[in-house]
Design a protein around this motif. Structure first.
Motif, PDB file in Angstrom:
ATOM      1  N   LEU A   1      -0.648  -0.627  34.759  1.00 61.34           N
ATOM      2  CA  LEU A   1      -0.925  -0.277  36.145  1.00 61.34           C
ATOM      3  C   LEU A   1      -0.800   1.223  36.432  1.00 61.34           C
ATOM      4  O   LEU A   1      -1.665   1.789  37.119  1.00 61.34           O
ATOM      5  CB  LEU A   1      -0.018  -1.088  37.077  1.00 61.34           C
ATOM      6  CG  LEU A   1      -0.272  -0.970  38.578  1.00 61.34           C
ATOM      7  CD1 LEU A   1      -1.680  -1.430  38.927  1.00 61.34           C
ATOM      8  CD2 LEU A   1       0.758  -1.809  39.342  1.00 61.34           C
ATOM      9  N   PRO A   2       0.242   1.913  35.950  1.00 60.41           N
ATOM     10  CA  PRO A   2       0.328   3.352  36.250  1.00 60.41           C
ATOM     11  C   PRO A   2      -0.882   4.139  35.767  1.00 60.41           C
ATOM     12  O   PRO A   2      -1.347   5.067  36.442  1.00 60.41           O
ATOM     13  CB  PRO A   2       1.605   3.788  35.525  1.00 60.41           C
ATOM     14  CG  PRO A   2       2.430   2.542  35.436  1.00 60.41           C
ATOM     15  CD  PRO A   2       1.434   1.438  35.230  1.00 60.41           C
ATOM     16  N   GLU A   3      -1.421   3.743  34.600  1.00 59.13           N
ATOM     17  CA  GLU A   3      -2.600   4.439  34.071  1.00 59.13           C
ATOM     18  C   GLU A   3      -3.828   4.175  34.944  1.00 59.13           C
ATOM     19  O   GLU A   3      -4.639   5.082  35.180  1.00 59.13           O
ATOM     20  CB  GLU A   3      -2.869   3.994  32.628  1.00 59.13           C
ATOM     21  CG  GLU A   3      -1.750   4.338  31.656  1.00 59.13           C
ATOM     22  CD  GLU A   3      -1.984   3.734  30.287  1.00 59.13           C
ATOM     23  OE1 GLU A   3      -3.158   3.549  29.904  1.00 59.13           O
ATOM     24  OE2 GLU A   3      -0.990   3.446  29.594  1.00 59.13           O
ATOM     25  N   LEU A   4      -3.961   2.937  35.405  1.00 58.44           N
ATOM     26  CA  LEU A   4      -5.108   2.603  36.249  1.00 58.44           C
ATOM     27  C   LEU A   4      -5.039   3.327  37.591  1.00 58.44           C
ATOM     28  O   LEU A   4      -6.066   3.752  38.125  1.00 58.44           O
ATOM     29  CB  LEU A   4      -5.170   1.094  36.475  1.00 58.44           C
ATOM     30  CG  LEU A   4      -5.445   0.238  35.229  1.00 58.44           C
ATOM     31  CD1 LEU A   4      -5.305  -1.243  35.560  1.00 58.44           C
ATOM     32  CD2 LEU A   4      -6.834   0.532  34.672  1.00 58.44           C
ATOM     33  N   ILE A   5      -3.839   3.490  38.114  1.00 61.21           N
ATOM     34  CA  ILE A   5      -3.681   4.227  39.372  1.00 61.21           C
ATOM     35  C   ILE A   5      -3.944   5.709  39.150  1.00 61.21           C
ATOM     36  O   ILE A   5      -4.636   6.370  39.946  1.00 61.21           O
ATOM     37  CB  ILE A   5      -2.270   3.991  39.945  1.00 61.21           C
ATOM     38  CG1 ILE A   5      -2.134   2.526  40.396  1.00 61.21           C
ATOM     39  CG2 ILE A   5      -1.990   4.934  41.119  1.00 61.21           C
ATOM     40  CD1 ILE A   5      -0.726   2.148  40.801  1.00 61.21           C
ATOM     41  N   ALA A   6      -3.427   6.247  38.045  1.00 63.86           N
ATOM     42  CA  ALA A   6      -3.609   7.676  37.753  1.00 63.86           C
ATOM     43  C   ALA A   6      -5.078   8.033  37.564  1.00 63.86           C
ATOM     44  O   ALA A   6      -5.527   9.120  37.951  1.00 63.86           O
ATOM     45  CB  ALA A   6      -2.805   8.061  36.514  1.00 63.86           C
ATOM     46  N   SER A   7      -5.851   7.107  36.986  1.00 64.43           N
ATOM     47  CA  SER A   7      -7.270   7.374  36.736  1.00 64.43           C
ATOM     48  C   SER A   7      -8.136   7.150  37.974  1.00 64.43           C
ATOM     49  O   SER A   7      -9.316   7.500  37.974  1.00 64.43           O
ATOM     50  CB  SER A   7      -7.782   6.484  35.604  1.00 64.43           C
ATOM     51  OG  SER A   7      -7.842   5.119  36.020  1.00 64.43           O
ATOM     52  N   GLY A   8      -7.570   6.531  39.005  1.00 64.97           N
ATOM     53  CA  GLY A   8      -8.341   6.222  40.204  1.00 64.97           C
ATOM     54  C   GLY A   8      -9.051   4.890  40.148  1.00 64.97           C
ATOM     55  O   GLY A   8      -9.789   4.538  41.083  1.00 64.97           O
ATOM     56  N   ALA A   9      -8.828   4.127  39.061  1.00 68.67           N
ATOM     57  CA  ALA A   9      -9.473   2.812  38.958  1.00 68.67           C
ATOM     58  C   ALA A   9      -8.925   1.846  39.995  1.00 68.67           C
ATOM     59  O   ALA A   9      -9.631   0.928  40.434  1.00 68.67           O
ATOM     60  CB  ALA A   9      -9.279   2.242  37.556  1.00 68.67           C
ATOM     61  N   LEU A  10      -7.667   2.035  40.390  1.00 68.41           N
ATOM     62  CA  LEU A  10      -7.055   1.225  41.440  1.00 68.41           C
ATOM     63  C   LEU A  10      -6.347   2.137  42.434  1.00 68.41           C
ATOM     64  O   LEU A  10      -5.696   3.108  42.052  1.00 68.41           O
ATOM     65  CB  LEU A  10      -6.038   0.233  40.851  1.00 68.41           C
ATOM     66  CG  LEU A  10      -6.581  -0.954  40.043  1.00 68.41           C
ATOM     67  CD1 LEU A  10      -5.421  -1.790  39.505  1.00 68.41           C
ATOM     68  CD2 LEU A  10      -7.516  -1.814  40.871  1.00 68.41           C
ATOM     69  N   ILE A  11      -6.470   1.798  43.709  1.00 69.81           N
ATOM     70  CA  ILE A  11      -5.788   2.520  44.788  1.00 69.81           C
ATOM     71  C   ILE A  11      -4.975   1.506  45.579  1.00 69.81           C
ATOM     72  O   ILE A  11      -5.519   0.520  46.082  1.00 69.81           O
ATOM     73  CB  ILE A  11      -6.789   3.237  45.712  1.00 69.81           C
ATOM     74  CG1 ILE A  11      -7.607   4.260  44.930  1.00 69.81           C
ATOM     75  CG2 ILE A  11      -6.057   3.913  46.872  1.00 69.81           C
ATOM     76  CD1 ILE A  11      -8.754   4.846  45.721  1.00 69.81           C
ATOM     77  N   GLU A  12      -3.660   1.722  45.703  1.00 68.91           N
ATOM     78  CA  GLU A  12      -2.830   0.798  46.449  1.00 68.91           C
ATOM     79  C   GLU A  12      -3.076   0.974  47.944  1.00 68.91           C
ATOM     80  O   GLU A  12      -3.081   2.091  48.455  1.00 68.91           O
ATOM     81  CB  GLU A  12      -1.351   1.015  46.131  1.00 68.91           C
ATOM     82  CG  GLU A  12      -0.440  -0.005  46.791  1.00 68.91           C
ATOM     83  CD  GLU A  12       0.993   0.075  46.303  1.00 68.91           C
ATOM     84  OE1 GLU A  12       1.826  -0.699  46.812  1.00 68.91           O
ATOM     85  OE2 GLU A  12       1.284   0.910  45.422  1.00 68.91           O
ATOM     86  N   VAL A  13      -3.255  -0.156  48.620  1.00 69.09           N
ATOM     87  CA  VAL A  13      -3.545  -0.081  50.059  1.00 69.09           C
ATOM     88  C   VAL A  13      -2.503  -0.798  50.914  1.00 69.09           C
ATOM     89  O   VAL A  13      -2.551  -0.702  52.136  1.00 69.09           O
ATOM     90  CB  VAL A  13      -4.950  -0.641  50.373  1.00 69.09           C
ATOM     91  CG1 VAL A  13      -6.023   0.211  49.722  1.00 69.09           C
ATOM     92  CG2 VAL A  13      -5.076  -2.104  49.946  1.00 69.09           C
ATOM     93  N   GLY A  14      -1.557  -1.513  50.297  1.00 70.90           N
ATOM     94  CA  GLY A  14      -0.525  -2.155  51.105  1.00 70.90           C
ATOM     95  C   GLY A  14      -0.057  -3.453  50.508  1.00 70.90           C
ATOM     96  O   GLY A  14      -0.363  -3.785  49.359  1.00 70.90           O
ATOM     97  N   GLY A  15       0.714  -4.197  51.300  1.00 72.25           N
ATOM     98  CA  GLY A  15       1.216  -5.485  50.852  1.00 72.25           C
ATOM     99  C   GLY A  15       2.675  -5.674  51.200  1.00 72.25           C
ATOM    100  O   GLY A  15       3.233  -4.963  52.036  1.00 72.25           O
ATOM    101  N   ASN A  16       3.309  -6.630  50.542  1.00 73.05           N
ATOM    102  CA  ASN A  16       4.721  -6.942  50.764  1.00 73.05           C
ATOM    103  C   ASN A  16       5.330  -7.356  49.435  1.00 73.05           C
ATOM    104  O   ASN A  16       4.725  -7.131  48.376  1.00 73.05           O
ATOM    105  CB  ASN A  16       4.865  -8.031  51.835  1.00 73.05           C
ATOM    106  CG  ASN A  16       4.044  -9.271  51.516  1.00 73.05           C
ATOM    107  OD1 ASN A  16       3.951  -9.694  50.360  1.00 73.05           O
ATOM    108  ND2 ASN A  16       3.422  -9.872  52.531  1.00 73.05           N
TER     109      ASN A  16
END
Length: 401
Positions: free
Chosen positions: A302-317
């Motif tokens: 997950l950290p790699e996917l976020i760093a590359s921009g493949a995933l952007i966190e938008v919220g949740g619980n």
């Protein structure tokens, strides 16, 4: 000697005393050295209390490093663990992320040992893998060795060059029962999250198409429990085609990972390491729900996917974390991106937990007794030792023989 602290809640000690006695019997064959420090990475589960007590009795100091997924949800249990004699819980800043820095790992060890201490690392998930080359040199005289519990943790130690022995128990057959227990919890809790957060049932074939990525113990267990919920169209994929040959005769559709991701919107990721590539996420044309069998940091990188921009966190619980792909599709990580069985009292009600704990502990005790009998680098606990643990466990819990 005070009575061991085996439970956190008054109603949960059905197997705790028997588990403690079993682990004590395994440890009784060994005499650890004086001034021993054990660094133990472990989930913060109530079911772990018997094991923590035995380790604390073996060592002059047990340094307990709780895995963040369960530590954050079990603050009160951490207080109970802190009262165990000779057991010390590390400060929160010593976590999986910070221990990637060799200097942070060194600082933790230095504050925990004395000049004449020997120490052993009982790892779970490769927490010390990034620093092991450095640590094995800096503490060449005091570090006895490392044991690793999980396959994804072992993967992180591969291709590392270190001159200390690492004994892995990640692929033992006696781990299979606990993996199936975890699979049951993962399916059950994923179903609960879908109901509570989205108003869905996991066996709603009209809306959810279920796919399983990874056909090891956990993947097979997930499929077994999915079938128990009468889900009729399950797809399974694995990079090793040999693992897929068992499924067609059992009514499970085998698939490539690409086709599975394109056709399914409820994914169980059971590989332990990088189940979904960036390219696959970029290809998504629908929202997907994902349950992982280990932390999404490992299972999805997950950290790699976020760093590359493949995933952007938008919220949740704490039950769901939502991410967007580059194509603005929603990806919902169940259980907040941790293994979907972490909210359960793992090990409570099923003594299979003590099988792999015994193996993990035994590997460490053997290193302490004769570290020169092991070669530098990675090796597995012997088949003879695994059989011994199985026979003693069967006799202790089920009057085998």
């Amino acid at each position: 000697m005070p009575s061991p602290i085996l439970t956190h809640s008054y109603y949960s000690d059905f197997f705790a005393h028997k588990g403690y006695a079993f682990l004590k019997k395994i440890a009784a064959d060994y005499t650890p050295p004086s001034n021993l420090v054990i660094f133990s990475v472990m989930h913060c589960y109530e079911g772990s209390l018997p094991y923590i007590n035995v380790l604390a009795e073996l060592a002059d100091s047990l340094v307990f490093i709780p895995k963040s997924a369960t530590a954050e949800q079990n603050q009160a249990l951490k207080g109970t663990i802190q009262t165990i004699p000779h057991c010390n819980i590390v400060d929160d800043h010593f976590n999986k992320q910070s221990l990637r820095d060799p200097l942070v790992a060194e600082a933790l060890i230095r504050q925990s040992i004395s000049a004449d201490s020997q120490f052993l690392i009982l790892d779970h998930g490769g927490y010390f893998s990034h620093a092991i080359e450095y640590l094995s040199q800096v503490f060449a005289e005091q570090c006895v060795g490392i044991t690793e519990l999980t396959a994804n943790g072992l993967y992180k130690y591969l291709n590392k060059s270190f001159d200390k022995p690492l004994v892995t128990v990640s692929h033992l057959s006696i781990k299979a029962p606990a993996d199936y227990e975890a699979s049951e919890c993962i399916v059950h809790y994923s179903d609960q999250i879908l109901r509570e957060e989205f108003g869905l049932k996991i066996n709603n074939d009209e809306f959810l198409k279920v796919g399983v990525i990874g056909a090891g113990n956990l993947g097979r267990g997930v499929i077994q429990y999915l079938k128990g919920k009468e889900i009729s169209c399950i797809q399974v994929a694995d990079i090793d085609s040999r693992k897929l040959t068992q499924f067609p005769r059992n009514g499970v559709q085998v698939s490539s990972i690409e086709r599975l991701v394109s056709q399914c919107n409820m994914l169980f990721c059971c590989t332990g390491n990088g189940a979904l590539s960036e390219a696959l996420l970029d290809s998504l044309d629908k929202s997907v729900f994902i349950a992982t069998v280990t932390s999404a940091d490992d299972e999805l990188r997950l950290p790699e996917l976020i760093a590359s921009g493949a995933l952007i966190e938008v919220g949740g619980n704490n039950l769901v974390r939502e991410y967007h792909t580059r194509n603005k599709q929603s990806l919902y990580l169940l259980a907040g991106g941790e293994s979907a069985n972490t909210p359960f009292k793992t090990g409570m009600g099923d003594p299979t937990l003590y099988l792999f704990e015994a193996a993990h502990m035994l590997a460490g005790l053997q290193l302490l007794e004769d570290s020169h009998g092991f070669k530098a680098g990675i090796q597995a606990l012997s088949e003879t030792d695994e059989i011994m643990i199985a026979e003693r466990w069967l006799h202790h819990f089920y009057n085998y023989g």
